[in-house]
Design a protein around this motif. Structure first.
Motif, mmCIF file in Angstrom:
data_model
loop_
_atom_site.group_PDB
_atom_site.id
_atom_site.type_symbol
_atom_site.label_atom_id
_atom_site.label_comp_id
_atom_site.label_asym_id
_atom_site.label_seq_id
_atom_site.Cartn_x
_atom_site.Cartn_y
_atom_site.Cartn_z
ATOM 1 N N ARG A 169 0.829 -1.217 0.000
ATOM 2 C CA ARG A 169 0.000 0.000 0.000
ATOM 3 C C ARG A 169 0.861 1.263 0.000
ATOM 4 N N ILE A 170 1.937 1.246 0.758
ATOM 5 C CA ILE A 170 2.845 2.397 0.790
ATOM 6 C C ILE A 170 3.515 2.558 -0.574
ATOM 7 N N VAL A 171 3.909 1.458 -1.185
ATOM 8 C CA VAL A 171 4.546 1.497 -2.506
ATOM 9 C C VAL A 171 3.558 2.031 -3.546
ATOM 10 N N ALA A 172 2.295 1.649 -3.438
ATOM 11 C CA ALA A 172 1.281 2.143 -4.370
ATOM 12 C C ALA A 172 1.084 3.652 -4.222
ATOM 13 N N LEU A 173 1.021 4.138 -2.991
ATOM 14 C CA LEU A 173 0.895 5.591 -2.780
ATOM 15 C C LEU A 173 2.098 6.325 -3.367
ATOM 16 N N ASP A 174 3.281 5.795 -3.155
ATOM 17 C CA ASP A 174 4.487 6.388 -3.718
ATOM 18 C C ASP A 174 4.409 6.406 -5.249
ATOM 19 N N ALA A 175 3.965 5.317 -5.846
ATOM 20 C CA ALA A 175 3.846 5.252 -7.312
ATOM 21 C C ALA A 175 2.866 6.305 -7.824
#
Length: 131
Positions: free
Chosen positions: A118-124
């Motif tokens: 989820r954190i990686v998706a927000l960053d993307a």
């Protein structure tokens, strides 16, 4: 591990995700939904912020044209909480985003860091809206 696919398109997409190191859960599209649920109330639906809230579409511009991924990831996962780099910038706790599957993210100089999808998706998503 060997995968057998009946569809060549599915096989190609799966290969692309494996090579790119991402999953359908870490795409900008997945991050956009998470942004709407967790960030838009403060930063606005357009991510442009306001008087007391930073414009998230200008992160790269404010850092010399380079998207500050390590800083963004630290901010999202709470790692930087209490450090001078973010003095005065209050963020809510994102404990619910820190659960679930982990994925490894390249953070520069050949290093990787395990982070929740989820954190990686927000960053993307944040990377995708830079202007």
């Amino acid at each position: 591990m060997t995968y057998h696919f009946k569809s060549p398109v599915l096989a190609a997409l799966t290969g692309l995700f494996i090579i790119a190191g991402c999953t359908p859960f870490t795409t900008p599209q997945a991050g956009r939904a998470l942004y709407g649920q967790n960030c838009a109330a403060c930063h606005g639906a357009d991510a442009r912020g306001g008087a007391q809230v930073p414009d998230l579409t200008a992160l790269a511009r404010r850092h010399g044209g380079d998207y500050p991924q390590a800083m963004v990831l630290d901010k999202l996962d709470g790692y930087a909480r209490g450090q001078n780099a973010y003095a005065g910038a209050e963020m809510p706790e994102f404990g619910h985003l820190l659960t679930g599957r982990l994925t490894r993210v390249r953070t520069g100089r050949g290093l990787t860091r395990p982070l929740p999808e989820r954190i990686v998706a927000l960053d993307a998503y944040l990377r995708s809206i830079q202007q």
